[in-house]
Design a protein around this motif. Structure first.
Motif, mmCIF file in Angstrom:
data_model
loop_
_atom_site.group_PDB
_atom_site.id
_atom_site.type_symbol
_atom_site.label_atom_id
_atom_site.label_comp_id
_atom_site.label_asym_id
_atom_site.label_seq_id
_atom_site.Cartn_x
_atom_site.Cartn_y
_atom_site.Cartn_z
ATOM 1 N N ARG A 174 0.850 -1.206 0.000
ATOM 2 C CA ARG A 174 0.000 0.000 0.000
ATOM 3 C C ARG A 174 0.882 1.251 0.000
ATOM 4 O O ARG A 174 1.925 1.282 0.653
ATOM 5 C CB ARG A 174 -0.907 0.004 1.224
ATOM 6 N N TYR A 175 0.435 2.274 -0.700
ATOM 7 C CA TYR A 175 1.143 3.548 -0.736
ATOM 8 C C TYR A 175 1.017 4.225 0.627
ATOM 9 O O TYR A 175 -0.073 4.302 1.215
ATOM 10 C CB TYR A 175 0.565 4.453 -1.820
ATOM 11 N N CYS A 176 2.132 4.726 1.133
ATOM 12 C CA CYS A 176 2.152 5.366 2.445
ATOM 13 C C CYS A 176 2.247 6.883 2.287
ATOM 14 O O CYS A 176 3.255 7.380 1.782
ATOM 15 C CB CYS A 176 3.344 4.853 3.255
ATOM 16 N N PRO A 177 1.238 7.621 2.719
ATOM 17 C CA PRO A 177 1.265 9.082 2.594
ATOM 18 C C PRO A 177 2.404 9.683 3.416
ATOM 19 O O PRO A 177 2.785 9.150 4.461
ATOM 20 C CB PRO A 177 -0.087 9.527 3.156
ATOM 21 N N ASN A 178 2.920 10.819 2.941
ATOM 22 C CA ASN A 178 4.016 11.481 3.633
ATOM 23 C C ASN A 178 3.547 12.806 4.217
ATOM 24 O O ASN A 178 2.480 13.315 3.883
ATOM 25 C CB ASN A 178 5.173 11.719 2.663
#
Length: 127
Positions: free
Chosen positions: A110-114
């Motif tokens: 899953r893409y991890c927000p920054n």
């Protein structure tokens, strides 16, 4: 975005202690470096402390020896223990979650927000 909720702020006399908490939710399979920042009225937001995903910690010179950052991974919560409080510690305290290098994707893909920020908790220290 990662949900970050700070708590534990309040009013305290100089010399007292407070413990701030930052509970995170939403992307618990991602890895983050967790930081505390603060912003006093009329001043820019400044770094206070960080706990890196590998467990290392760092502190601003102004709080070294007085503040301690820690985390409970089971509770997805980061703490800031603040001792020997001074009037100049008065500020809104914010929690921040940043991706470490290589942390764009979780182990589950899953893409991890920054660059995730909480809403802040107010700390007021009177002399």
């Amino acid at each position: 975005q990662v949900q970050l909720v700070e708590s534990g702020g309040g009013s305290m006399q100089a010399g007292g202690s407070l413990r701030l908490s930052c509970a995170s939710s939403g992307y618990t399979d991602c890895t983050y470096d967790m930081s505390w920042y603060r912003q006093a009225p009329g001043k820019e937001r400044e770094f206070v402390s960080v706990v890196y995903s590998d467990g290392r910690t760092n502190y601003a010179d102004s709080v070294k020896g007085r503040f301690t950052i820690s985390q409970d991974n089971a509770k997805n919560t980061v703490y800031l223990q603040m001792n020997s409080l001074k009037p100049e510690d008065t500020a809104m305290y914010y929690c921040k979650a940043d991706r470490p290098p290589g942390g764009r994707w979780s182990l589950t893909g899953r893409y991890c927000p920054n660059n995730n920020w909480g809403q802040g908790t107010q700390v007021t220290v009177s002399s």
